[in-house]
Design an enzyme around this catalytic site. Structure first.
Site, PDB file in Angstrom:
ATOM      1  N   GLY A 180       0.841  -1.196   0.000  1.00  0.00           N
ATOM      2  CA  GLY A 180       0.000   0.000   0.000  1.00  0.00           C
ATOM      3  C   GLY A 180       0.872   1.241   0.000  1.00  0.00           C
ATOM      4  O   GLY A 180       1.673   1.440   0.907  1.00  0.00           O
ATOM      5  N   HIS A 181       0.745   2.063  -1.029  1.00  0.00           N
ATOM      6  CA  HIS A 181       1.503   3.312  -1.091  1.00  0.00           C
ATOM      7  C   HIS A 181       0.546   4.486  -0.876  1.00  0.00           C
ATOM      8  O   HIS A 181      -0.387   4.670  -1.640  1.00  0.00           O
ATOM      9  CB  HIS A 181       2.217   3.440  -2.439  1.00  0.00           C
ATOM     10  CG  HIS A 181       3.374   2.487  -2.572  1.00  0.00           C
ATOM     11  ND1 HIS A 181       4.268   2.535  -3.603  1.00  0.00           N
ATOM     12  CD2 HIS A 181       3.772   1.475  -1.768  1.00  0.00           C
ATOM     13  CE1 HIS A 181       5.175   1.574  -3.436  1.00  0.00           C
ATOM     14  NE2 HIS A 181       4.885   0.932  -2.330  1.00  0.00           N
TER      15      HIS A 181
HETATM   16  P1  IMP Z   1       2.832 -11.185   1.807  1.00  0.00           P
HETATM   17  O1  IMP Z   1       3.875 -10.715   0.836  1.00  0.00           O
HETATM   18  O2  IMP Z   1       1.557 -10.436   1.692  1.00  0.00           O
HETATM   19  O3  IMP Z   1       2.657 -12.668   1.818  1.00  0.00           O
HETATM   20  O4  IMP Z   1       3.402 -10.852   3.267  1.00  0.00           O
HETATM   21  C1  IMP Z   1       4.648 -11.379   3.703  1.00  0.00           C
HETATM   22  C2  IMP Z   1       5.278 -10.433   4.718  1.00  0.00           C
HETATM   23  O5  IMP Z   1       5.608  -9.212   4.081  1.00  0.00           O
HETATM   24  C3  IMP Z   1       4.358 -10.054   5.884  1.00  0.00           C
HETATM   25  O6  IMP Z   1       5.158  -9.801   7.033  1.00  0.00           O
HETATM   26  C4  IMP Z   1       3.727  -8.759   5.415  1.00  0.00           C
HETATM   27  O7  IMP Z   1       3.286  -7.949   6.478  1.00  0.00           O
HETATM   28  C5  IMP Z   1       4.919  -8.126   4.695  1.00  0.00           C
HETATM   29  N1  IMP Z   1       4.505  -7.200   3.630  1.00  0.00           N
HETATM   30  C6  IMP Z   1       4.056  -7.515   2.401  1.00  0.00           C
HETATM   31  N2  IMP Z   1       3.824  -6.392   1.698  1.00  0.00           N
HETATM   32  C7  IMP Z   1       4.123  -5.365   2.495  1.00  0.00           C
HETATM   33  C8  IMP Z   1       4.108  -3.951   2.325  1.00  0.00           C
HETATM   34  O8  IMP Z   1       3.779  -3.392   1.284  1.00  0.00           O
HETATM   35  N3  IMP Z   1       4.505  -3.206   3.401  1.00  0.00           N
HETATM   36  C9  IMP Z   1       4.903  -3.779   4.548  1.00  0.00           C
HETATM   37  N4  IMP Z   1       4.947  -5.079   4.747  1.00  0.00           N
HETATM   38  C10 IMP Z   1       4.565  -5.874   3.735  1.00  0.00           C
HETATM   39 MG    MG Z   2       2.988   0.483   2.573  1.00  0.00          MG
END
Ligand code: IMP
Ligand code: MG
Length: 338
Positions: A41-42
């Site tokens: 999310g940006h």
């Molecule tokens: P997934 O990529 O959604 O499976 O998440 C794997 C890990 O990366 C988890 O700890 C998420 O909270 C983290 N994560 C994934 N995308 C983001 C992001 O855009 N911002 C912060 N953490 C992220």
């Molecule tokens: Mg973000």
């Protein structure tokens, strides 16, 4: 032929959306390409409005920039069209024919996966499950969806031709260095390589064409989901310092720690930035809030920045001092750093 790559130095949520939207407004690049996927999310705050983008490039605030989704990225059709409406950017959004498409079954498969949801703390957006299908070569790509037909283009060709014409292109990375599938805190990582090298590979542009890598560090470190966070503070302490945040996509509270020089050094090694951006600087130095010039910063705030720039041997060129895209001290025209 300036090609600028913007990547995160921590665990995501460094404020890449703010930095990229600022660059969009002042540099007015011809093209801005979003990599990654809808788990990221940006947030963009501009002129009193807030957008939480999960797939569109944050440069949308500049109306002359063409917005592209990389072939290595993964979109979800409903999310894409919702964001095109919310940002009023219909007519200037382009998707590569090979961009992967996440379907509902990918979301369902992640949400029913206990390891992913409970141990890793995934955002459960279906991104990893779709990447599995991509590697197995069964994932559908954008060219197979009639509703995307009018948006399809050859993104790597467009980017390379624009650079050959002397235009400016910004590549917007997602997540952060330590969530990289290869270089992060595995297995507590996301499903792609989030470093500068990984990000340009998603677009299809040679490393030889990159003119700048901007590494974004928030003034403190945050992390959502599981995995190590050196120097992690208690939630009471996080709140007391005014650092309490919630995840853009999941709404989960973000864990937080002070700026970490060891992590920063490793992020510099992995990305070899030419410039560093520091965001949320006003959370550390409230007197810096809304400032737009170096000379208007308090002495101790300037010293903090100089120490970091010297330790990392990289100039700090952009300093975020407030929520709005334009709350930024831009040192690219002044001179600073070692
Ligand atoms: P997934 O990529 O959604 O499976 O998440 C794997 C890990 O990366 C988890 O700890 C998420 O909270 C983290 N994560 C994934 N995308 C983001 C992001 O855009 N911002 C912060 N953490 C992220
Ligand atoms: Mg973000």
């Amino acid at each position: 032929m300036p090609l600028i790559v913007v990547v995160g130095g921590w665990f995501g949520d460094e404020g890449k959306g703010k930095v990229v939207s600022y660059l969009g407004l002042v540099d007015k690049p011809s093209i801005c390409v979003r990599t990654g996927s809808i788990n990221a999310g940006h947030t963009v705050n501009y002129n009193g409005r807030t957008w939480k983008l999960r797939i569109l490039p944050s440069c949308f605030v500049n109306e002359t920039t063409r917005l592209m989704i990389a072939p290595g990225a993964l979109l979800k059709v409903d999310v894409l069209f919702r964001e095109i409406e919310e940002t009023g950017s219909r007519g200037r959004v382009w998707v590569d024919a090979n961009t992967g498409v996440i379907e509902d079954r990918h979301v369902e498969s992640e949400r029913s996966n206990e390891y992913l949801m409970k141990v890793i703390g995934s955002t459960g957006q279906g991104v990893g499950a779709a990447m599995v299908d991509r590697v197995l070569r069964v994932l559908k790509t954008a060219k197979e969806f009639p509703e995307l037909r009018e948006l399809i283009t050859d993104v790597s060709k467009e980017v390379n031709e624009e650079l050959d014409r002397g235009g400016e292109v910004i590549i917007e990375g997602t997540q952060g260095t330590f969530l990289s599938l290869y270089h992060g805190t595995y297995p507590f990582v996301t499903s792609r390589d989030t470093t500068a090298a990984g990000v340009i590979s998603e677009v299809g542009v040679s490393p030889r064409l990159v003119s700048d890598v901007i590494l974004v560090f928030k003034a403190y470190v945050t992390r959502v989901g599981a995995g190590e966070l050196p120097g992690e503070l208690s939630m009471e302490e996080v709140i007391a310092r005014g650092w309490a945040e919630r995840g853009t996509v999941t709404g989960r509270p973000r864990r937080a720690a002070p700026f970490n020089m060891d992590l920063a050094r490793r992020a510099v090694m992995l990305n070899r930035p030419t410039q560093i951006a520091i965001t949320k600087f006003d959370a550390l130095f409230p007197d810096a809030h809304g400032k737009k010039r170096w000379d208007d910063l308090p002495v101790e705030a300037r010293r903090w920045l100089e120490n970091i720039s010297e330790a990392l041997r990289v100039p700090i060129t952009l300093i975020g001092t407030g929520e709005d895209s334009m709350d930024m001290i831009d040192m690219r025209r002044e001179v600073m750093g070692p």
